[in-house]
Design a protein around this motif. Structure first.
Motif, PDB file in Angstrom:
ATOM      1  N   GLN A   1       0.850  -1.257   0.161  1.00 12.98           N
ATOM      2  CA  GLN A   1       0.024  -0.033   0.088  1.00 12.98           C
ATOM      3  C   GLN A   1       0.855   1.188   0.093  1.00 12.98           C
ATOM      4  N   ALA A   2       1.855   1.293   0.757  1.00 11.79           N
ATOM      5  CA  ALA A   2       2.867   2.437   0.826  1.00 11.79           C
ATOM      6  C   ALA A   2       3.369   2.701  -0.506  1.00 11.79           C
ATOM      7  N   VAL A   3       3.981   1.672  -1.194  1.00 10.22           N
ATOM      8  CA  VAL A   3       4.513   1.919  -2.693  1.00 10.22           C
ATOM      9  C   VAL A   3       3.296   2.193  -3.559  1.00 10.22           C
ATOM     10  N   VAL A   4       2.176   1.735  -3.371  1.00  6.15           N
ATOM     11  CA  VAL A   4       1.272   2.028  -4.370  1.00  6.15           C
ATOM     12  C   VAL A   4       0.802   3.511  -4.154  1.00  6.15           C
TER      13      VAL A   4
ATOM     14  N   VAL B   1      -2.876 -10.713  -1.038  1.00  3.67           N
ATOM     15  CA  VAL B   1      -2.844  -9.202  -1.555  1.00  3.67           C
ATOM     16  C   VAL B   1      -2.659  -9.124  -2.991  1.00  3.67           C
ATOM     17  N   SER B   2      -3.685  -8.599  -3.661  1.00  3.32           N
ATOM     18  CA  SER B   2      -3.631  -8.503  -5.167  1.00  3.32           C
ATOM     19  C   SER B   2      -3.999  -7.152  -5.643  1.00  3.32           C
ATOM     20  N   ILE B   3      -3.361  -7.030  -6.707  1.00  3.55           N
ATOM     21  CA  ILE B   3      -3.672  -5.781  -7.531  1.00  3.55           C
ATOM     22  C   ILE B   3      -4.046  -6.089  -8.884  1.00  3.55           C
ATOM     23  N   ALA B   4      -5.506  -5.671  -9.294  1.00  6.31           N
ATOM     24  CA  ALA B   4      -6.049  -6.047 -10.495  1.00  6.31           C
ATOM     25  C   ALA B   4      -6.084  -4.999 -11.668  1.00  6.31           C
ATOM     26  N   HIS B   5      -5.266  -4.068 -11.422  1.00 10.13           N
ATOM     27  CA  HIS B   5      -4.990  -2.757 -12.427  1.00 10.13           C
ATOM     28  C   HIS B   5      -4.644  -3.594 -13.861  1.00 10.13           C
TER      29      HIS B   5
ATOM     30  N   VAL C   1      10.527   4.000 -18.490  1.00  7.61           N
ATOM     31  CA  VAL C   1      10.013   4.462 -17.227  1.00  7.61           C
ATOM     32  C   VAL C   1      10.219   3.314 -16.054  1.00  7.61           C
ATOM     33  N   GLU C   2      10.868   3.595 -15.047  1.00 10.59           N
ATOM     34  CA  GLU C   2      11.230   2.462 -14.074  1.00 10.59           C
ATOM     35  C   GLU C   2      10.016   2.101 -13.285  1.00 10.59           C
ATOM     36  N   GLY C   3       9.820   0.827 -13.090  1.00  8.30           N
ATOM     37  CA  GLY C   3       8.801   0.362 -12.372  1.00  8.30           C
ATOM     38  C   GLY C   3       8.741   0.496 -10.872  1.00  8.30           C
ATOM     39  N   ILE C   4       7.503   0.590 -10.223  1.00  7.25           N
ATOM     40  CA  ILE C   4       7.128   0.933  -9.007  1.00  7.25           C
ATOM     41  C   ILE C   4       7.943  -0.121  -7.851  1.00  7.25           C
ATOM     42  N   HIS C   5       7.631  -1.170  -8.365  1.00  7.57           N
ATOM     43  CA  HIS C   5       8.132  -2.499  -7.616  1.00  7.57           C
ATOM     44  C   HIS C   5       7.394  -2.765  -6.269  1.00  7.57           C
ATOM     45  N   ALA C   6       5.975  -2.706  -6.617  1.00  9.73           N
ATOM     46  CA  ALA C   6       5.120  -2.664  -5.408  1.00  9.73           C
ATOM     47  C   ALA C   6       4.852  -4.293  -4.885  1.00  9.73           C
ATOM     48  N   ILE C   7       5.058  -5.284  -5.908  1.00  9.38           N
ATOM     49  CA  ILE C   7       4.734  -6.500  -5.713  1.00  9.38           C
ATOM     50  C   ILE C   7       5.862  -7.021  -5.002  1.00  9.38           C
ATOM     51  N   GLU C   8       7.123  -6.556  -5.354  1.00 12.48           N
ATOM     52  CA  GLU C   8       8.337  -6.898  -4.462  1.00 12.48           C
ATOM     53  C   GLU C   8       8.373  -6.514  -3.075  1.00 12.48           C
ATOM     54  N   ALA C   9       7.870  -5.337  -2.869  1.00 12.27           N
ATOM     55  CA  ALA C   9       7.701  -4.894  -1.422  1.00 12.27           C
ATOM     56  C   ALA C   9       6.672  -5.715  -0.823  1.00 12.27           C
ATOM     57  N   GLY C  10       5.752  -6.464  -1.099  1.00  8.11           N
ATOM     58  CA  GLY C  10       5.004  -7.437  -0.632  1.00  8.11           C
ATOM     59  C   GLY C  10       5.559  -8.816  -0.408  1.00  8.11           C
ATOM     60  N   GLN C  11       6.632  -8.990  -0.660  1.00  7.52           N
ATOM     61  CA  GLN C  11       7.372 -10.373  -0.681  1.00  7.52           C
ATOM     62  C   GLN C  11       8.565  -9.989   0.399  1.00  7.52           C
TER      63      GLN C  11
ATOM     64  N   ARG D   1      -1.651   8.364  -9.750  1.00  7.37           N
ATOM     65  CA  ARG D   1      -1.849   9.609 -10.999  1.00  7.37           C
ATOM     66  C   ARG D   1      -3.392   9.555 -11.063  1.00  7.37           C
ATOM     67  N   THR D   2      -4.021   8.583 -11.375  1.00 12.25           N
ATOM     68  CA  THR D   2      -5.381   8.706 -11.562  1.00 12.25           C
ATOM     69  C   THR D   2      -6.311   8.083 -10.487  1.00 12.25           C
ATOM     70  N   GLY D   3      -5.489   7.226  -9.372  1.00 15.45           N
ATOM     71  CA  GLY D   3      -6.166   6.491  -8.430  1.00 15.45           C
ATOM     72  C   GLY D   3      -6.811   5.093  -8.832  1.00 15.45           C
ATOM     73  N   ARG D   4      -6.516   4.608  -9.992  1.00 12.13           N
ATOM     74  CA  ARG D   4      -7.189   3.444 -10.421  1.00 12.13           C
ATOM     75  C   ARG D   4      -6.282   2.233 -10.036  1.00 12.13           C
ATOM     76  N   LEU D   5      -4.863   2.585 -10.044  1.00  7.85           N
ATOM     77  CA  LEU D   5      -3.970   1.612  -9.173  1.00  7.85           C
ATOM     78  C   LEU D   5      -4.310   1.216  -7.545  1.00  7.85           C
ATOM     79  N   ARG D   6      -4.419   2.222  -6.830  1.00  4.89           N
ATOM     80  CA  ARG D   6      -4.950   2.299  -5.539  1.00  4.89           C
ATOM     81  C   ARG D   6      -6.426   1.539  -5.405  1.00  4.89           C
TER      82      ARG D   6
END
Length: 94
Positions: A34-37, A61-65, A83-93, A42-47
């Motif tokens: 959640q902190a990374v997300v 924990v899933s992200i359906a974007h 554009v570098e990725g945000i690596h939210a999935i790795e933050a959860g691992q 930008r649009t709020g769709r990811l969150r």
């Protein structure tokens, strides 16, 4: 000779103390994701696509974007710049 119940794993997984530890671990991992997300709004769709689901013994924990792979791992923009990725999935691992 000792015998082990074939359902011992299920019995342990359903213990209240085990479920509490699993839930606490999920909440910690979900908070990191959640902190990374939250830092990538930008649009709020990811969150809005972030879901934390828990049943009797499992948690997810899933992200359906629809663009999560490009957002997470990075992508090439229309102008050709990477554009570098945000690596939210790795933050959860971690």
């Amino acid at each position: 000779m000792a015998r082990v119940s074939p359902s011992l794993d299920a019995q342990i997984a359903h213990l209240a103390a085990v479920r509490a530890v699993v839930r606490a671990e999920l909440e910690a991992r979900a908070a990191r994701v959640q902190a990374v997300v939250d830092s990538h709004v930008r649009t709020g769709r990811l969150r809005a696509s972030l879901r934390v689901e828990t049943n009797a013994t499992d948690a997810t924990v899933s992200i359906a974007h629809p663009e999560i792979l490009a957002i997470n791992y990075g992508h090439t923009a229309a102008n050709g710049r990477f554009v570098e990725g945000i690596h939210a999935i790795e933050a959860g691992q971690a």
